[in-house]
Enzyme design. Structure first.
Site, PDB file in Angstrom:
ATOM      1  CG  MET A   1      -1.939  -1.161   1.128  1.00 48.82           C
ATOM      2  SD  MET A   1      -3.475  -0.837   1.953  1.00 48.82           S
ATOM      3  CE  MET A   1      -2.910  -0.563   3.622  1.00 48.82           C
TER       4      MET A   1
ATOM      5  CE1 TYR B   1       5.002   8.554   3.585  1.00 49.70           C
ATOM      6  CE2 TYR B   1       5.616   7.303   5.538  1.00 49.70           C
ATOM      7  CZ  TYR B   1       5.559   8.492   4.846  1.00 49.70           C
ATOM      8  OH  TYR B   1       6.093   9.625   5.405  1.00 49.70           O
TER       9      TYR B   1
ATOM     10  CG  HIS C   1       8.557   0.229   5.983  1.00 46.97           C
ATOM     11  ND1 HIS C   1       8.834  -1.125   6.051  1.00 46.97           N
ATOM     12  CD2 HIS C   1       7.225   0.350   6.217  1.00 46.97           C
ATOM     13  CE1 HIS C   1       7.721  -1.781   6.330  1.00 46.97           C
ATOM     14  NE2 HIS C   1       6.719  -0.915   6.427  1.00 46.97           N
TER      15      HIS C   1
ATOM     16  CG  HIS D   1       7.055  -2.092   2.053  1.00 42.14           C
ATOM     17  ND1 HIS D   1       6.916  -0.984   2.857  1.00 42.14           N
ATOM     18  CD2 HIS D   1       5.852  -2.709   2.051  1.00 42.14           C
ATOM     19  CE1 HIS D   1       5.679  -0.926   3.310  1.00 42.14           C
ATOM     20  NE2 HIS D   1       5.005  -1.961   2.854  1.00 42.14           N
TER      21      HIS D   1
ATOM     22  CD  GLN E   1      -6.118  -3.521   2.499  1.00 48.52           C
ATOM     23  OE1 GLN E   1      -5.973  -3.969   1.372  1.00 48.52           O
ATOM     24  NE2 GLN E   1      -5.174  -3.658   3.427  1.00 48.52           N
TER      25      GLN E   1
ATOM     26  CG  ASP F   1       0.362  -7.179   7.757  1.00 46.82           C
ATOM     27  OD1 ASP F   1      -0.458  -6.588   8.448  1.00 46.82           O
ATOM     28  OD2 ASP F   1       1.299  -6.604   7.169  1.00 46.82           O
TER      29      ASP F   1
ATOM     30  CB  SER G   1       4.321  -0.550  10.786  1.00 44.91           C
ATOM     31  OG  SER G   1       3.040  -0.068  10.446  1.00 44.91           O
TER      32      SER G   1
HETATM   33  O1  PAF Z   1      -0.217  -5.721   3.435  1.00 37.93           O
HETATM   34  C1  PAF Z   1      -0.624  -4.775   2.732  1.00 37.93           C
HETATM   35  O2  PAF Z   1       0.048  -3.753   2.551  1.00 37.93           O
HETATM   36  C2  PAF Z   1      -2.006  -4.877   2.087  1.00 37.93           C
HETATM   37  O3  PAF Z   1      -2.912  -5.504   2.920  1.00 37.93           O
HETATM   38  C3  PAF Z   1      -1.963  -5.545   0.696  1.00 37.93           C
HETATM   39  C4  PAF Z   1      -1.558  -7.000   0.786  1.00 37.93           C
HETATM   40  C5  PAF Z   1      -1.013  -4.804  -0.217  1.00 37.93           C
HETATM   41  C6  PAF Z   1      -3.363  -5.493   0.070  1.00 37.93           C
HETATM   42  O4  PAF Z   1      -3.804  -4.187  -0.094  1.00 37.93           O
END
Ligand code: PAF
Length: 279
Positions: free
Chosen positions: A30, A32, A34, A37, A61, A149, A184
């Site tokens: 999503m 931003y 860091h 990612h 979501q 997550d 996060s």
């Molecule tokens: O983990 C996330 O950033 C989101 O839930 C995802 C998997 C990109 C779905 O929008």
């Protein structure tokens, strides 16, 4: 870094890659971005010929009372991080491009109703829907998700099995700040006092791990010790602390591996999650 906004354009690029016999990795995000990612992207770059990073704050979501509007966004910084991590392109569609009057949603029973699903009842339907769409658009060989997550990782694995997606799901370890806080995008909401208070999550999980390692098998004893550590922090309010079977997310009374010990804790207004898994 190439930033693609349109589904058709991305599909053409991917068809061309596949014609050339390239394997494709997908890192859904999503934005931003860091170091957490970045570690996913770097792993994807190692294991695939081409890597797509999706960068989309997915409205479906978020419940109306959640932080969709204020969720941090910075596509230029994200593109720079993707470039440095070796990604091939960033897919950054608008909500209209992704959802153009859509009536179809992907839903899942049972494992989406526990842990975070109790406080966020529509969350995993939104996640399953957008991830299915990304899988259909990108048709990756592998897709990469962070273990922070953990429930999401479990849900996506189940969805891939149930809906027969021919995609390998790769779970990657939690990346932490040097003082233990799990990275996060939501950490940016914390003021300095809250940032300090947020350390109670990782600290309490370490306590839980130590107790298990020293031989304790009673789940309540372990979660009580974790809870006590969080309760010592005045800025923290517990949403849940639970220990479950890591394969099924069903509650357990005695520690028998593989286990997931997961928590969500409000620090001020910010809801943070963290966990450990013992395989
Ligand atoms: O983990 C996330 O950033 C989101 O839930 C995802 C998997 C990109 C779905 O929008």
């Amino acid at each position: 870094m190439r930033i693609i906004k349109k589904i058709d354009e991305l599909r053409m690029i991917i068809k061309d890659w596949k014609r050339n016999g390239y394997t494709v990795g997908l890192v859904p995000t999503m934005g931003y971005l860091h170091e957490g990612h970045k570690s996913l992207i770097e792993r994807a770059v190692k294991e695939n010929d081409r890597v797509v990073v999706s960068d989309f704050v997915n409205p479906t979501q978020f419940a109306p009372n959640e932080d969709f509007e204020s969720y941090p966004r910075d596509i230029n910084a994200d593109a720079a991080l993707c470039e440095s991590a070796g990604a091939s392109l960033v897919f950054n569609p608008d909500a209209d491009e992704m959802y153009d009057s859509a009536l179809t949603f992907v839903d899942m029973n049972k494992i989406t109703k526990v842990l975070c699903g109790k406080t966020r009842p529509i969350h995993f339907s939104g996640v399953c829907t957008v991830v299915s769409k990304l899988f259909n658009i990108v048709t990756p060989d592998r897709a990469y998700f962070g273990q922070k997550d953990a429930q999401q990782l479990c849900v996506i694995k189940k969805m891939v099995k149930d809906l027969n997606f021919d995609i390998e799901i790769v779970g990657c370890p939690i990346i932490r700040e040097s003082d233990g806080l799990a990275k996060s995008s939501r950490n940016t909401y914390l003021n300095p006092q809250e940032r300090q208070a947020a350390l109670c999550l990782s600290r309490s999980l370490e306590i839980g791990k130590k107790i298990i390692t020293s031989g304790e098998r009673n789940v309540k004893t372990v979660t009580d010790a974790i809870r006590a550590e969080i309760d010592r922090e005045p800025l923290a309010e517990i949403d849940y602390i639970e220990m479950v079977d890591w394969n099924t997310l069903e509650p357990i009374e005695a520690v028998r591996k593989p286990i997931l010990c997961a928590m969500a804790v409000y620090i001020g207004k910010t809801r943070l999650i963290d966990n450990f898994i013992m395989e």
